[in-house]
Structures are given as C-alpha cells and as structure tokens.
Design a protein around this motif. Structure first.
Motif, PDB file in Angstrom:
ATOM      1  N   TYR A   1     157.479  -9.054  23.754  1.00 40.84           N
ATOM      2  CA  TYR A   1     157.825  -7.783  24.386  1.00 40.84           C
ATOM      3  C   TYR A   1     157.325  -6.672  23.475  1.00 40.84           C
ATOM      4  CZ  TYR A   1     160.579  -3.947  26.314  1.00 40.84           C
ATOM      5  OH  TYR A   1     160.964  -2.745  26.853  1.00 40.84           O
TER       6      TYR A   1
ATOM      7  N   GLU B   1     164.129   4.076  27.012  1.00 39.78           N
ATOM      8  CA  GLU B   1     164.704   2.843  27.556  1.00 39.78           C
ATOM      9  C   GLU B   1     163.946   1.594  27.126  1.00 39.78           C
ATOM     10  OE1 GLU B   1     166.161   0.897  31.833  1.00 39.78           O
ATOM     11  OE2 GLU B   1     165.372   2.959  31.749  1.00 39.78           O
ATOM     12  N   ASN B   2     162.659   1.707  26.898  1.00 39.32           N
ATOM     13  CA  ASN B   2     161.889   0.507  26.567  1.00 39.32           C
ATOM     14  C   ASN B   2     162.212  -0.046  25.175  1.00 39.32           C
ATOM     15  OD1 ASN B   2     160.546   2.419  25.009  1.00 39.32           O
ATOM     16  ND2 ASN B   2     158.505   1.892  25.753  1.00 39.32           N
TER      17      ASN B   2
ATOM     18  N   TRP C   1     165.509   0.027  24.092  1.00 40.49           N
ATOM     19  CA  TRP C   1     166.886  -0.449  24.120  1.00 40.49           C
ATOM     20  C   TRP C   1     166.885  -1.956  23.890  1.00 40.49           C
ATOM     21  CZ3 TRP C   1     169.046   1.961  29.315  1.00 40.49           C
ATOM     22  CH2 TRP C   1     169.037   3.360  29.216  1.00 40.49           C
ATOM     23  N   THR C   2     167.841  -2.458  23.166  1.00 40.38           N
ATOM     24  CA  THR C   2     167.954  -3.905  22.987  1.00 40.38           C
ATOM     25  C   THR C   2     168.137  -4.597  24.326  1.00 40.38           C
ATOM     26  OG1 THR C   2     169.037  -3.421  20.872  1.00 40.38           O
ATOM     27  CG2 THR C   2     169.116  -5.694  21.643  1.00 40.38           C
TER      28      THR C   2
ATOM     29  N   SER D   1     166.646  -4.045  26.901  1.00 45.54           N
ATOM     30  CA  SER D   1     165.373  -4.122  27.626  1.00 45.54           C
ATOM     31  C   SER D   1     164.552  -5.361  27.302  1.00 45.54           C
ATOM     32  CB  SER D   1     164.539  -2.862  27.355  1.00 45.54           C
ATOM     33  OG  SER D   1     165.178  -1.718  27.879  1.00 45.54           O
TER      34      SER D   1
ATOM     35  N   GLU E   1     164.989  -9.024  30.288  1.00 43.39           N
ATOM     36  CA  GLU E   1     164.177  -9.334  31.469  1.00 43.39           C
ATOM     37  C   GLU E   1     162.795  -9.892  31.096  1.00 43.39           C
ATOM     38  OE1 GLU E   1     164.634  -8.321  35.280  1.00 43.39           O
ATOM     39  OE2 GLU E   1     166.449  -9.266  34.510  1.00 43.39           O
TER      40      GLU E   1
ATOM     41  N   LYS F   1     171.625  -1.819  32.862  1.00 41.99           N
ATOM     42  CA  LYS F   1     170.530  -2.500  33.551  1.00 41.99           C
ATOM     43  C   LYS F   1     170.996  -3.026  34.914  1.00 41.99           C
ATOM     44  CE  LYS F   1     167.193  -2.211  30.461  1.00 41.99           C
ATOM     45  NZ  LYS F   1     165.891  -1.588  30.776  1.00 41.99           N
TER      46      LYS F   1
ATOM     47  N   ALA G   1     168.671  -5.342  36.877  1.00 41.59           N
ATOM     48  CA  ALA G   1     168.217  -6.597  36.286  1.00 41.59           C
ATOM     49  C   ALA G   1     168.623  -7.759  37.188  1.00 41.59           C
ATOM     50  CB  ALA G   1     168.803  -6.767  34.886  1.00 41.59           C
TER      51      ALA G   1
END
Length: 308
Positions: free
Chosen positions: A49, A138-139, A141-142, A144, A147, A183, A186
């Motif tokens: 990621y 947001e990208n 954030w833990t 994130s 997914e 989320k 999600a």
C-alpha cells in the motif's frame, strides 16, 4: 519482494503473486502461481500500500485444512501488546471449526506507535487534540491499509471473497469500532468490537475522540452508521476500574469507570441516538458471563457470534 514463513516451507511473495523457493526441498514448482492448496499458519510482510509503504506490517494468517476459494476471511486486530501472532494462535481452533481464514495484521510500535497511530487510526496527528490543521489525509490513516490488504490477499490466494468479517479486542476493539465509523463504505460484513477501553460515541455535542465533533464523523449519517452489523462484546467480569492501561480522565470516565460500564454506555447511547433520529439500529451487545479481559476466550466468543 516479501517472504512468507510457513511450517516447513518458505514461500516468496513477489508482485502479489506467490511462488515457491526453488532451493527448498519442500517447495512446490517454481512456475506455480499461488498454490490453492496452501494450508496452515504463517506470516507475510505487507508494504504494497503505497501511502504507508515505509510503515510495513507483518500479517499473521491461518488457512484451515478444509478451505477453498469461497472460504471467508476474518481480520483479527490485536490489543496494545501488539501480539498479532498470539491472537492468531488463539483463534486457530475456531478457524478450523468454522472454516474461515484468519488475517491478523500486527501494527508494531516501531511504525505505529501510541494510540494515535493504532487505536485512533492516525486520523489526526494528535487524536486527543483534533483540529483542521492536524487532520491527516485519509490515505495515510491506519484504517486505510485494510481494504488494500484484503484485495492483496484475496487476489494472491485466488479467493472469491467480496467482503470480510472483523474481530478486534481491547485496543483492537477500539480500532474495530472506529473503523466502522471512519470507513463506512469498506467491505466488512460483521464486526465484533470486544472489550474496548473507551469509545468514540456518536455524540454530536462532544469533541473527538470521545464524540464526533471536530472530526470527519460529524458528517456521518446515523442511518449509515447504525445499519452496520456491529457487535459490542464485553465480559461481565471486565469491570476492574484499575485494570492496567485503562484510560481515566474526565471524558473517558463520563462513559463509566470500567470497560463493562463503558460498553453499556456506548451501546445504550447509540441505540437512543437511533431512536431519536428514527433510523434502523442493527447493532447488538453481547455480555459474556464469566469473561474478564482475557483475549483468548474473548476472540473465541467473538467467532461464535459471527459463525454460529
């Protein structure tokens, strides 16, 4: 390139595709792409990621003996001891009984220190003092990473899963119930937030992290939030106000002085919010007789809630 360590086997993971090591006497052929017969326990290091690539996580897993391409996935979130492998091991018997795959990410103190980075999901630089200036993208954030990890694993293992379940205990319970909030789109199905030390309550009069004000949650529709399949699990013996690591301050103590009273407060407040706003309320609370704060029976009770 990442290495998965399995009992008696070492498998190399490269570009989301699993190949065997050609120099291992127990390996499968080099041209095998993801052996669908792979079973047992192991781990892999995940850093694919991109926004959190410099903060890799070790993901402990167990694949039951009777698994197939339709076997469901359960994310299992550890407590403050960051002991994902022990959480995984505690749930292996249930994994075999109910035929589900365990994915237990370990958010290490090295890369995800303090409750800000783990329990509170790194939404803010300082979760206890939220402000627009300290709101993280947001990208990063833990929350994130979950997914993409789900897609990475299911695609690598050729699984058909379109959703996953979640079990989180203690600090992991905090992560789990906030994941539902931050989320909401999600692909989780059922979530069991077990024995959280304290909660982010859907209160529009209280600041984050204890309520929704001064956070993105202020704009979260209650109809969306309360439609989720969330179990609040708590042991009836998890009532020690002096339990190690239990936060005490004016805001946390307003929810109660121990985990049992705080779980009741969180659930009851949320249910009342749903009633006052005339929205459907799908949450449930599970109070377990004889259970204290021990994660081993707790995660097993949580699996029963999902699969029984």
């Amino acid at each position: 390139m990442k290495v998965i360590y399995l009992k008696n086997i070492v498998l190399v993971l490269c570009s989301s595709i699993l190949f065997s090591c050609s120099d291992s006497s127990n390996s499968v052929p080099d041209d095998t792409i993801l052996n669908p017969e792979l079973k047992g326990s192991g781990y892999f290091d995940y850093s694919d990621y991109a926004p959190l690539a410099k903060q890799p996580i070790k993901v402990y897993f167990h694949i039951p003996a009777n698994s197939n391409s339709n076997t469901p996935i359960v994310f299992l979130f550890h407590g403050d001891d960051r002991n994902a492998s022990e959480y995984r091991d505690a749930l292996i018997a249930k994994s075999e009984q109910y035929n589900f795959i365990i994915l237990a990410p370990e958010f290490s103190e090295q890369y995800y220190p303090t409750g800000d980075k783990y329990n509170l999901g790194n939404v803010f630089v300082d979760g206890d003092n939220p402000s627009p200036a300290t709101l993280n993208p947001e990208n990063v954030w833990t929350f994130s990473i979950i997914e993409p990890l789900f897609d990475y694993f299911k695609n690598s293992m050729l699984l058909n899963a379109n959703w996953y379940h979640i079990i989180g205990h203690s600090a992991g319970g905090q992560f789990a119930h906030r994941f539902v909030m931050f989320k909401p789109n999600a692909r989780f199905n059922t979530v069991v937030a077990s024995a959280s030390g304290w909660y982010t309550v859907p209160d529009l009069k209280v600041d984050f992290p204890y309520g929704f004000i001064k956070s993105p949650l202020a704009n979260l529709p209650f109809s969306t939030l309360f439609s989720k399949k969330l179990y609040v699990q708590i042991g009836l013996l998890d009532n020690d106000p002096n339990s190690p690591g239990l936060r005490h301050n004016a805001q946390a103590d307003a929810q109660g002085l121990n985990r049992l009273t705080r779980a009741n407060y969180f659930f009851d407040f949320s249910k009342n919010q749903a009633l006052q706003n005339t929205v459907n309320f799908q949450w449930q609370i599970s109070k377990v007789a004889g259970l204290d704060h021990n994660y081993i029976p707790a995660v097993n009770y949580a699996a029963d809630l999902i699969f029984k």
